[in-house]
Design a protein around this motif. Structure first.
Motif, PDB file in Angstrom:
ATOM      1  N   UNK A   1       0.854  -1.178   0.000  1.00  0.00           N
ATOM      2  CA  UNK A   1       0.000   0.000   0.000  1.00  0.00           C
ATOM      3  C   UNK A   1       0.891   1.228   0.000  1.00  0.00           C
ATOM      4  N   UNK A   2       0.553   2.183  -0.816  1.00  0.00           N
ATOM      5  CA  UNK A   2       1.293   3.434  -0.895  1.00  0.00           C
ATOM      6  C   UNK A   2       0.785   4.363   0.196  1.00  0.00           C
ATOM      7  N   UNK A   3       1.712   5.042   0.868  1.00  0.00           N
ATOM      8  CA  UNK A   3       1.360   5.977   1.934  1.00  0.00           C
ATOM      9  C   UNK A   3       0.441   7.063   1.379  1.00  0.00           C
ATOM     10  N   UNK A  31      -6.698 -16.466  10.407  1.00  0.00           N
ATOM     11  CA  UNK A  31      -5.671 -15.765  11.182  1.00  0.00           C
ATOM     12  C   UNK A  31      -4.508 -15.351  10.286  1.00  0.00           C
ATOM     13  N   UNK A  32      -4.083 -16.241   9.417  1.00  0.00           N
ATOM     14  CA  UNK A  32      -2.990 -15.925   8.491  1.00  0.00           C
ATOM     15  C   UNK A  32      -3.409 -14.866   7.481  1.00  0.00           C
ATOM     16  N   UNK A  33      -4.658 -14.898   7.051  1.00  0.00           N
ATOM     17  CA  UNK A  33      -5.143 -13.871   6.131  1.00  0.00           C
ATOM     18  C   UNK A  33      -5.068 -12.489   6.773  1.00  0.00           C
ATOM     19  N   UNK A  34      -5.501 -12.396   8.034  1.00  0.00           N
ATOM     20  CA  UNK A  34      -5.436 -11.123   8.752  1.00  0.00           C
ATOM     21  C   UNK A  34      -4.013 -10.630   8.907  1.00  0.00           C
ATOM     22  N   UNK A  35      -3.087 -11.542   9.231  1.00  0.00           N
ATOM     23  CA  UNK A  35      -1.684 -11.153   9.389  1.00  0.00           C
ATOM     24  C   UNK A  35      -1.082 -10.702   8.065  1.00  0.00           C
ATOM     25  N   UNK A  36      -1.488 -11.360   6.986  1.00  0.00           N
ATOM     26  CA  UNK A  36      -0.975 -10.965   5.663  1.00  0.00           C
ATOM     27  C   UNK A  36      -1.426  -9.550   5.317  1.00  0.00           C
ATOM     28  N   UNK A  37      -2.670  -9.242   5.608  1.00  0.00           N
ATOM     29  CA  UNK A  37      -3.184  -7.901   5.325  1.00  0.00           C
ATOM     30  C   UNK A  37      -2.475  -6.868   6.198  1.00  0.00           C
ATOM     31  N   UNK A  38      -2.284  -7.168   7.468  1.00  0.00           N
ATOM     32  CA  UNK A  38      -1.629  -6.217   8.379  1.00  0.00           C
ATOM     33  C   UNK A  38      -0.176  -5.957   7.980  1.00  0.00           C
ATOM     34  N   UNK A  39       0.486  -6.934   7.409  1.00  0.00           N
ATOM     35  CA  UNK A  39       1.882  -6.747   6.999  1.00  0.00           C
ATOM     36  C   UNK A  39       2.014  -5.825   5.806  1.00  0.00           C
ATOM     37  N   UNK A  40       0.949  -5.654   5.038  1.00  0.00           N
ATOM     38  CA  UNK A  40       1.022  -4.795   3.855  1.00  0.00           C
ATOM     39  C   UNK A  40       0.715  -3.339   4.167  1.00  0.00           C
ATOM     40  N   UNK A  41       0.355  -3.024   5.413  1.00  0.00           N
ATOM     41  CA  UNK A  41       0.009  -1.648   5.766  1.00  0.00           C
ATOM     42  C   UNK A  41       1.264  -0.790   5.918  1.00  0.00           C
ATOM     43  N   UNK A  42       1.186   0.503   5.599  1.00  0.00           N
ATOM     44  CA  UNK A  42       2.354   1.384   5.731  1.00  0.00           C
ATOM     45  C   UNK A  42       2.633   1.742   7.193  1.00  0.00           C
ATOM     46  N   UNK A  44       2.248   4.421   8.786  1.00  0.00           N
ATOM     47  CA  UNK A  44       1.272   5.284   9.458  1.00  0.00           C
ATOM     48  C   UNK A  44       0.263   4.477  10.285  1.00  0.00           C
ATOM     49  N   UNK A  45       0.197   3.172  10.089  1.00  0.00           N
ATOM     50  CA  UNK A  45      -0.701   2.312  10.857  1.00  0.00           C
ATOM     51  C   UNK A  45       0.046   1.619  12.000  1.00  0.00           C
ATOM     52  N   UNK A  46       1.186   2.138  12.368  1.00  0.00           N
ATOM     53  CA  UNK A  46       2.018   1.527  13.410  1.00  0.00           C
ATOM     54  C   UNK A  46       1.270   1.442  14.747  1.00  0.00           C
ATOM     55  N   UNK A  47       0.514   2.495  15.100  1.00  0.00           N
ATOM     56  CA  UNK A  47      -0.215   2.492  16.366  1.00  0.00           C
ATOM     57  C   UNK A  47      -1.299   1.413  16.371  1.00  0.00           C
ATOM     58  N   UNK A  48      -1.991   1.257  15.250  1.00  0.00           N
ATOM     59  CA  UNK A  48      -3.009   0.204  15.155  1.00  0.00           C
ATOM     60  C   UNK A  48      -2.366  -1.167  15.291  1.00  0.00           C
ATOM     61  N   UNK A  49      -1.244  -1.378  14.618  1.00  0.00           N
ATOM     62  CA  UNK A  49      -0.558  -2.669  14.692  1.00  0.00           C
ATOM     63  C   UNK A  49      -0.088  -2.959  16.106  1.00  0.00           C
ATOM     64  N   UNK A  50       0.393  -1.932  16.799  1.00  0.00           N
ATOM     65  CA  UNK A  50       0.833  -2.106  18.177  1.00  0.00           C
ATOM     66  C   UNK A  50      -0.337  -2.521  19.065  1.00  0.00           C
ATOM     67  N   UNK A  51      -1.470  -1.834  18.931  1.00  0.00           N
ATOM     68  CA  UNK A  51      -2.660  -2.192  19.713  1.00  0.00           C
ATOM     69  C   UNK A  51      -3.140  -3.599  19.370  1.00  0.00           C
ATOM     70  N   UNK A  66     -13.611  -3.168   9.146  1.00  0.00           N
ATOM     71  CA  UNK A  66     -14.308  -2.123   9.901  1.00  0.00           C
ATOM     72  C   UNK A  66     -13.370  -1.380  10.839  1.00  0.00           C
ATOM     73  N   UNK A  67     -12.498  -2.097  11.531  1.00  0.00           N
ATOM     74  CA  UNK A  67     -11.580  -1.469  12.469  1.00  0.00           C
ATOM     75  C   UNK A  67     -10.590  -0.540  11.769  1.00  0.00           C
ATOM     76  N   UNK A  68     -10.145  -0.940  10.590  1.00  0.00           N
ATOM     77  CA  UNK A  68      -9.164  -0.120   9.877  1.00  0.00           C
ATOM     78  C   UNK A  68      -9.795   1.072   9.171  1.00  0.00           C
TER      79      UNK A  68
END
Length: 117
Positions: A1-3, A31-42, A44-51, A66-68
């Motif tokens: 994903x481009x910033x 679970x793996x699908x969710x992790x794959x999607x989260x790994x592609x985020x830039x 700027x989503x660091x706080x969401x990933x931390x939570x 919905x959360x994102x």
């Protein structure tokens, strides 16, 4: 994903790719699908990933979507109307009579302004 690009479009593309894989016969658990999607985020989503990692959230793809996308909408709606303060209050200077003091039982002041307190 481009910033700076919309996260909604990115998530829909990723979900489409995961559906295509499933149609082709490559089964990936949720679970793996969710992790794959989260790994592609830039970054700027660091706080969401931390939570997400700290609370060990387990989202389905729909809940993750919905959360994102919800925080992005909340930031756009942050503008609040400024409240104009009029001298004398909003009633044009007419003050509401105060009740009795709970400390000394005298009218016209409250416990904080009570000389006995």
């Amino acid at each position: 994903m481009v910033e700076g690009s919309p996260v909604k479009d990115h998530l829909l593309n990723m979900m489409n790719y995961l559906n295509e894989l499933e149609i082709l016969g490559d089964a990936i658990d949720k679970e793996s699908q969710g992790k794959m999607i989260l790994q592609t985020l830039p970054d700027s989503f660091q706080q969401f990933l931390l939570n997400y990692n700290m609370t060990m959230m387990d989202f389905s793809l729909a809940k993750l979507f919905n959360e994102l996308t919800t925080p992005a909408k909340a930031q756009k709606k942050k503008k609040k109307l400024c409240k104009v303060v009029v001298p004398g209050g909003s009633r044009g200077g007419v003050a509401k009579p105060k009740g009795k003091c709970y400390q000394c039982k005298q009218p016209s002041h409250h416990k904080r302004q009570c000389p006995d307190y």
